[in-house]
Scaffold this motif. Structure first.
Motif, short mmCIF file in Angstrom:
data_model
loop_
_atom_site.label_atom_id
_atom_site.label_comp_id
_atom_site.label_asym_id
_atom_site.label_seq_id
_atom_site.Cartn_x
_atom_site.Cartn_y
_atom_site.Cartn_z
N ILE A 178 -51.03 14.67 -32.58
CA ILE A 178 -52.43 14.41 -32.21
C ILE A 178 -53.14 13.64 -33.32
O ILE A 178 -54.11 14.10 -33.91
N LEU A 179 -52.62 12.45 -33.63
CA LEU A 179 -53.22 11.52 -34.59
C LEU A 179 -53.27 12.09 -36.01
O LEU A 179 -54.09 11.67 -36.82
N THR A 180 -52.41 13.05 -36.31
CA THR A 180 -52.47 13.73 -37.60
C THR A 180 -51.44 13.19 -38.59
O THR A 180 -51.75 13.05 -39.78
N THR A 181 -50.24 12.91 -38.14
CA THR A 181 -49.26 12.28 -39.02
C THR A 181 -49.62 10.81 -39.11
O THR A 181 -49.15 9.98 -38.36
N MET A 182 -50.51 10.50 -40.06
CA MET A 182 -51.15 9.19 -40.10
C MET A 182 -50.29 8.13 -40.76
O MET A 182 -50.29 6.97 -40.34
N THR A 183 -49.57 8.49 -41.81
CA THR A 183 -48.79 7.49 -42.52
C THR A 183 -47.34 7.49 -42.05
O THR A 183 -46.83 6.47 -41.59
N PRO A 236 -48.06 6.73 -36.09
CA PRO A 236 -48.41 6.58 -37.49
C PRO A 236 -48.77 5.13 -37.81
O PRO A 236 -48.23 4.19 -37.22
N LEU A 237 -49.67 4.94 -38.77
CA LEU A 237 -50.20 3.62 -39.06
C LEU A 237 -49.19 2.71 -39.75
O LEU A 237 -49.45 1.51 -39.91
N SER A 238 -48.04 3.23 -40.15
CA SER A 238 -46.99 2.42 -40.75
C SER A 238 -46.03 1.86 -39.70
O SER A 238 -44.99 1.28 -40.06
N LEU A 239 -46.33 1.99 -38.44
CA LEU A 239 -45.48 1.50 -37.35
C LEU A 239 -45.10 0.05 -37.58
O LEU A 239 -45.94 -0.78 -37.92
N THR A 240 -43.83 -0.27 -37.40
CA THR A 240 -43.36 -1.64 -37.56
C THR A 240 -43.45 -2.39 -36.23
O THR A 240 -43.56 -1.77 -35.16
N VAL A 241 -43.34 -3.70 -36.31
CA VAL A 241 -43.35 -4.52 -35.09
C VAL A 241 -42.16 -4.16 -34.21
O VAL A 241 -42.28 -4.04 -32.98
N ALA A 242 -41.00 -3.96 -34.82
CA ALA A 242 -39.80 -3.60 -34.05
C ALA A 242 -39.98 -2.26 -33.35
O ALA A 242 -39.59 -2.09 -32.18
N HIS A 258 -43.76 10.50 -41.12
CA HIS A 258 -43.13 11.80 -41.28
C HIS A 258 -42.30 11.80 -42.56
O HIS A 258 -41.63 10.83 -42.89
N ALA A 259 -42.36 12.92 -43.29
CA ALA A 259 -41.56 13.14 -44.49
C ALA A 259 -41.73 12.00 -45.49
O ALA A 259 -40.76 11.53 -46.09
N LEU A 260 -42.96 11.54 -45.67
CA LEU A 260 -43.22 10.47 -46.61
C LEU A 260 -42.91 10.96 -48.03
O LEU A 260 -43.49 11.95 -48.48
N PRO A 261 -42.01 10.31 -48.74
CA PRO A 261 -41.59 10.83 -50.05
C PRO A 261 -42.74 11.04 -51.03
O PRO A 261 -42.74 12.01 -51.79
N GLU A 262 -43.71 10.13 -51.03
CA GLU A 262 -44.83 10.26 -51.97
C GLU A 262 -45.62 11.54 -51.73
O GLU A 262 -46.09 12.18 -52.68
N ILE A 263 -45.79 11.92 -50.46
CA ILE A 263 -46.53 13.15 -50.15
C ILE A 263 -45.67 14.37 -50.43
O ILE A 263 -46.13 15.37 -50.99
N THR A 264 -44.41 14.30 -50.03
CA THR A 264 -43.50 15.42 -50.27
C THR A 264 -43.42 15.74 -51.76
O THR A 264 -43.45 16.92 -52.17
N LYS A 265 -43.35 14.71 -52.58
CA LYS A 265 -43.28 14.89 -54.04
C LYS A 265 -44.56 15.53 -54.57
O LYS A 265 -44.52 16.47 -55.38
N ALA A 266 -45.73 15.02 -54.10
CA ALA A 266 -47.00 15.56 -54.58
C ALA A 266 -47.17 17.03 -54.19
O ALA A 266 -47.62 17.84 -55.00
N VAL A 267 -46.78 17.38 -52.97
CA VAL A 267 -46.89 18.76 -52.50
C VAL A 267 -45.94 19.67 -53.29
O VAL A 267 -46.30 20.77 -53.72
N GLY A 295 -38.61 15.28 -39.00
CA GLY A 295 -38.98 13.90 -38.75
C GLY A 295 -38.76 13.03 -39.98
O GLY A 295 -38.60 13.53 -41.10
N GLU A 296 -38.77 11.73 -39.74
CA GLU A 296 -38.65 10.76 -40.83
C GLU A 296 -39.28 9.45 -40.36
O GLU A 296 -38.92 8.93 -39.29
N GLY A 297 -40.19 8.92 -41.14
CA GLY A 297 -40.86 7.69 -40.74
C GLY A 297 -41.66 7.87 -39.48
O GLY A 297 -42.54 8.72 -39.40
N ARG A 298 -41.33 7.10 -38.46
CA ARG A 298 -42.03 7.20 -37.18
C ARG A 298 -41.21 7.96 -36.14
O ARG A 298 -41.54 7.97 -34.95
N TYR A 299 -40.15 8.62 -36.56
CA TYR A 299 -39.25 9.32 -35.63
C TYR A 299 -39.25 10.82 -35.89
O TYR A 299 -39.46 11.26 -37.03
#
Length: 428
Positions: free
Chosen positions: A49-54, A404-410, A56-65, A29-33
């Motif tokens: 199930i409401l778990t990927t909150m921000t 995910p809560l980062s969903l865009t208007v588009a 998919h494959a968010l770089p900031e989280i991937t880097k921290a992990v 996944g990537e972003g909302r896809y």
């Protein structure tokens, strides 16, 4: 995929739920896809199930992990753990609970199980108040307080559970009342119930019922309940596994819609904080959290790699005001879906807050649940590249929308257009 499905059926339990007549394997996944094993792209409106909150494959989280994995992944709670302390400090401050203590688990089920242990030990009572249509997990104790028979496989329990009214605004004996009258009737029912039993340990409640189909009471119900509970020393456990971290848009925690009498005594969380990593937890004021008189640990709760993910995820959430985005984009999405639903007699209600939206389907002209049509809409949306959830206490007849809560208007418009076509093709 058929080979993997056959292997799944050969080694995993029959009761392990799978979506779709032809189940899909999500590979990345990537972003909302997300994409399946055949390379098909989907807009994800359910986020594991409401778990990927921000995202998919968010770089900031991937880097921290990745960086944490290069140092140490795990040591258990028997040793000091800097990421665990840092995340606990942040959550304690955000919880609103005074003199808060935080205990990390690996899931929402385990968090609620811990909350029940704390409440029953602190109050020396095995009686629990729970809401009808509720869901709190799959362990022996949490199944025993779940008020949704579709997710409660046994009535056996170490607890005595008493179910009260109020979690569903538009069904039941008080549905035709005004909001104020509804709250008054539910409070009267609670007071009457408490007059017939020994004092329970706690009330556990989801501010918005997740598996129950994103149903909720009027704002202020749990504040009114809290006045009754406090008079008797009964604790309030807010199950924020699905509502926490700003998903409802209007509030960071779901309990804040019922905040007149202060925060809950115990708050449970999971799902979104880990953005896919296994994090759950309990927040309680010190005297409640410290009431246990024996040692305990959590082998995998608070492990360094999950805490690193949680810290990065929480930082991203706050720095990018994803709560505000959930409020803005979710508000547009729910109004768009309500406009569609107004033209379809088979849609009973579009409800929710922020990016937590339920669409309840019924047989046209009745209040009879229509799980077959709900399943058909799920399939039709998937065919067009949209993943949804489903739930509901009335035979799983509600669609659940929780991207995910980062969903865009588009992206919200893209998903709404697909969902509109699926509804129009399946709902009368």
């Amino acid at each position: 995929m058929s080979d993997l499905y056959g292997r799944h059926q050969a080694v995993l339990p029959d009761w392990l739920a799978l979506y779709y007549a032809d189940p899909i394997e999500i590979t990345h996944g990537e972003g909302r896809y997300v994409w399946d094993a055949d390379g098909k792209q989907y807009l994800d409106f359910f986020g594991g199930i409401l778990t990927t909150m921000t995202a998919h494959a968010l770089p900031e989280i991937t880097k921290a992990v990745s960086e944490q994995a290069g140092r140490i992944i795990h040591s258990s709670t028997l040793y000091l753990n800097r990421p665990m302390v840092e995340l606990a400090e942040r959550i304690a401050q955000l919880s609103g609970i005074p003199d808060a203590r935080v205990f990390f688990t690996t899931s929402g089920t385990e968090a609620n199980d811990t909350a029940l242990l704390l409440a029953t030990s602190y109050r020396r009572s095995n009686q629990i108040l729970a809401m009808r249509n509720s869901y709190h997990g799959r362990s022996f104790s949490t199944v025993g307080i779940t008020g949704n028979k579709g997710w409660s496989p046994t009535s056996l329990s170490p607890l005595q559970t008493l179910y009260v009214h109020g979690g569903v605004r538009t069904r039941g004996p008080y549905a035709d009342l005004s909001d104020d009258e509804f709250i008054a009737a539910c409070v009267a029912d609670l007071e009457d119930l408490l007059g017939h039993v020994r004092p329970p340990a706690a009330l556990i409640a989801e501010p918005i019922q997740g598996v129950g189909g994103f149903t909720s009471p009027p704002d202020g119900l749990y504040a009114a309940f809290r006045r009754v509970l406090q008079e008797r020393g009964i604790l309030w456990i807010a199950d924020e596994v699905q509502t926490g971290w700003g998903r409802t848009g209007e509030h960071f925690w779901g309990w804040q819609a019922h905040a007149e009498n202060g925060p809950p005594d115990i708050l449970t969380f999971a799902k979104g904080i880990g953005n896919g990593m296994s994090i759950g937890g309990v927040v309680a004021r010190a005297e409640v959290m410290n009431c246990l008189d024996s040692n305990s640990i959590s082998t995998f709760g608070g492990t360094q790699i999950t805490m690193a993910a949680g810290l990065a995820n929480l930082n991203y959430l706050l720095e990018h005001d994803l709560q505000g985005n959930a409020r803005r984009v979710g508000g547009l999405l729910i109004e768009r879906l309500r406009a569609v639903a107004a033209q379809l007699p088979g849609v009973r209600e579009v409800r929710g807050r922020g990016l937590m939206i339920g669409i309840e389907l019924v047989k046209p002209g009745t209040d009879t649940a229509d799980p077959e049509t709900a399943a058909a809409v799920l399939e039709a949306a998937r065919e067009e590249g949209l993943l949804l959830g489903k739930g509901g206490g009335h035979n799983t007849s509600a669609l659940r929308v929780a991207p995910p809560l980062s969903l865009t208007v588009a992206e919200a418009e893209e998903g709404a257009a697909i969902l509109e076509r699926a509804l129009r093709s399946c709902v009368q």
